[in-house]
Scaffold this motif. Structure first.
Motif: not given
Length: 727
Positions: A83-84, A158-159, A179-181, A174-175
């Motif tokens: 989901x993330x 914000x994890x 996102x930056x991959x 990991x977020x």
């Protein structure tokens, strides 16, 4: 009326969800559809209608219902993305959605979701600048939608706030990593959009006074969020790519393979066109100078509030892109960064809630001071008259820097003491290049020497003598390498010669040490301003004010000591640097054990009779002798030996008490052949380390937490990275 009704129904549905203890079937569409009904809710409404405590209750009491709410409508496919990941990719798509966040290029509107996936988002970059020439028409709705999406993105990232600060700090978010991959096909246009949106922003608008009171500026909130998303995505430690594409990292890098490339860091480090550098530097300098724009009309210009985010962004640019750093130092444009930084440092020095701002400002100057060009640029005359609470002087940017540093040391609050080493290291780094100090700045340096070389200050903490070593190094550099233009400093040294004689004759016997510490008990105020002739402050300036009681601030982790922050290098004849790092087991040059953590010593510093009472450290004769013998006094003693008799003779012959005659004599004097052989110039260059990486992470998230109050995204959640405290 309809809107109020739909809000009421939505609130009822939320209450039902939070009070049901039995799982609700996913097929019960009548129930679930209430949450997706087309209620025109604003973000503020959502915060009001869905209290955080209730969401937590659902998570604890009936997790299956929360899961159904999250997955409703998703196909139950084994290979479905987490989901993330789906959420992050959806946000990325929405940030380039025609007629929602970008202008549609076609006549027809995009109806199907297919079109979004085939759209080339590089044609839809939000603002002209790096790698994009077209500046789209501003659109209020698009800006608001972008801003809400960026807030959502920050919330996802914000994890990091919920993990306690770890010493190794290698934990990858990991977020951000996903996102930056390369999984995010919009990574390049989004990075460019964020950077250009920040650097192209001009808060003053069309230069019409009071403009900002008539039109609320909807661009600023977007620019602010863009700056925050940028610094969070660039939070990346470990190996940083350098100019030639190799990586510089710790010895540990070989052991484990580097994580997936962070494309934002990658793109940032590869910017290289001069016009791109110029655009970025001009934009950041314009925004940093904004709070200094004091026009004759009070409140006539808009004051931006996100200078802390800008300073972190500037730091990241210099740290990840060495070509940018060299570009900044290539011309006097660097002074457009220096002056605002000094303004913030001077303005925040008495305010406990702005300790973080003081640190980032000093770190930036430390980074710049490691490059020879910075010292050279400081010789430019300072004519900008920004009202600052400092003595009036006529001189260069170097004088401004010294006068502000003196003000921070003598009248800042005590939480700044760990920064004294850094401040003086910056002065040491630039000193060999300073062509002519003003009398005001020369007197300030000697006042610091007098304050730092009193016996009770030297004996009251294990690291205090380092400050005297730094100041002596400054004087030696200027005498050996810039004697000709520096008659003001030479004159000040002659006038205050007793301070140097006192150091040379420092008592080392136990009774004298004991007596010095007793004296301290009677005079606990460390660096009073009494012996420094303060002079009149600049017109229109306000004294630096402490924080208002009740101001919220985020706690920070301790910063590493100066010996961990910097690496010593020697400047060779041809100007190249040679590293001088001693083997780790040696103690540091000034003869104190390297293992001693300076922050501890500094913390003790203001307590009467300090460590001896605390029982952890007390000065011994051997300890004083160990560093007294290394005080570099030879050059100054030789100078005094040669010049003092000559100056005294002038005074007797001409019956003079007039400075100008003596200064004229000193200007034409020379010490060629009379001084010891010049010592090599030592530069202490900033070096990246895990301690500062962790400091930046806590500082950055603390700023983001405190700046996002409408809606209060993270308020009242169990943040572990820092504590929120009231002043």
């Amino acid at each position: 009326m309809g809107s109020a009704d739909s809000k009421l129904n939505f609130r009822k549905a939320v209450i039902q969800l939070t009070t049901k203890t039995q799982p609700v079937e996913a097929t019960d569409d009548a129930f679930w559809d209430q949450f997706w009904a087309d209620t025109a809710t604003s973000v503020q409404d959502v915060f009001a209608l869905v209290p955080a405590a209730e969401i937590r209750a659902v998570r604890e009491e009936s997790p299956s219902n929360l899961a159904t709410l999250c997955y409703k409508g998703e196909d139950d496919d084994e290979n479905a993305r987490p989901l993330a990941e789906s959420l992050l990719l959806a946000i990325a798509d929405l940030l380039f959605c025609p007629d929602f966040t970008v202008q549609s290029h076609r006549r027809s509107t995009v109806d199907s979701a297919e079109d979004i996936h085939s759209l080339d988002s590089c044609e839809y970059i939000w603002e002209a600048g790096v790698g994009f020439a077209h500046s789209p028409q501003p659109n209020y709705n698009h800006d608001m939608n972008r801003m809400e999406l960026l807030k959502l993105l920050l919330t996802c990232f914000s994890e990091a706030m919920y993990l306690p600060p770890a010493p190794d700090s290698s934990s990858i978010n990991p977020w951000v990593q996903f996102f930056c991959s390369t999984e995010n096909r919009h990574a390049l246009p989004l990075f460019t959009s964020l950077l250009n949106t920040v650097c192209a922003y001009d808060p003053v608008g069309y230069g019409i006074p009071y403009n900002h009171l008539l039109f609320s500026d909807y661009r600023e909130p977007l620019v602010e969020e863009a700056a925050q998303v940028l610094i969070v995505t660039l939070d990346h430690d470990g190996a940083t790519p350098t100019v030639d594409g190799t990586t510089t990292g710790t010895a540990m890098d070989d052991a484990d393979p580097p994580g997936p490339e962070n494309l934002f860091v990658n793109y940032l480090s590869r910017i290289h066109r001069e016009e791109d550098f110029q655009f970025i530097l001009k934009g950041i300098a314009r925004l940093l100078s904004n709070p200094l724009l004091q026009t004759y009309l009070p409140n006539s210009t808009k004051k931006i509030q996100f200078h802390q985010e800008l300073l972190v962004l500037f730091w990241k640019l210099c740290d990840f892109n060495k070509k940018f750093l060299f570009f900044v130092l290539k011309s006097s444009d660097v002074l457009d960064i220096l002056v605002p930084v000094l303004f913030f440092l001077n303005d925040a020095r008495a305010d406990q809630s702005r300790v973080g701002l003081m640190h980032i400002g000093v770190f930036i100057l430390l980074l710049l001071s490691g490059e020879r060009n910075f010292g050279v640029r400081l010789n430019k005359p300072y004519s900008v008259r920004v009202p600052m609470d400092i003595p009036v002087f006529t001189g260069t940017h170097a004088d401004l820097l010294i006068v502000v540093f003196h003000k921070i040391i003598t009248s800042g609050h005590q939480r700044l003491q760990p920064l004294f080493d850094c401040l003086l290291t910056i002065v040491v780094n630039v000193s060999p290049y300073l062509k002519s100090l003003s009398m005001v700045a020369a007197n300030k340096l000697l006042h610091l020497l007098e304050a730092f070389s009193t016996t009770w200050f030297l004996f009251s903490a294990a690291q205090n003598h380092h400050l005297v070593f730094f100041l002596l190094e400054v004087f030696n550099n200027i005498i050996q390498y810039q004697f000709d233009g520096n008659s003001n400093l030479v004159y000040a040294i002659i006038r205050k010669r007793s301070a140097f004689h006192q150091l040379a004759n420092l008592p080392t016997d136990p009774p004298a040490i004991h007596k010095a510490l007793q004296r301290r008990r009677r005079a606990p105020e460390a660096l009073s301003r009494t012996s420094s002739q303060e002079g009149v402050s600049m017109e229109g300036s306000h004294p630096a004010a402490p924080a208002e009681p009740g101001t919220l601030k985020a706690s920070l982790v301790a910063t590493p000591g100066i010996e961990k922050l910097t690496e010593k290098s020697q400047v060779s004849e041809d100007g190249t640097l040679r590293s001088l790092e001693p083997a780790p087991q040696q103690s540091s040059a000034e003869g104190s054990p390297a293992s001693e953590e300076p922050s501890q010593a500094w913390r003790e510093q203001r307590r009467p009779s300090s460590a001896s009472a605390g029982g952890q450290w007390s000065p011994t004769s051997e300890w004083v002798l160990s560093w007294k013998s290394k005080l570099p006094l030879q050059t100054i003693m030789r100078l005094l030996q040669v010049l003092v008799p000559q100056v005294e003779k002038i005074c007797i012959d001409k019956g003079l008490t007039d400075e100008s005659e003596i200064l004229r004599f000193l200007q034409h004097g020379t010490l060629v052949g009379l001084l010891p052989v010049p010592h090599p110039i030592l530069i202490r260059k900033y070096q990246a380390n895990s301690g500062t990486a962790m400091w930046f992470r806590t500082y950055m998230w603390g700023v983001i937490y405190l700046r996002n109050v409408d809606p209060p995204v993270w308020y009242d959640t169990d943040v572990k990275l820092f504590e929120i405290q009231r002043v």
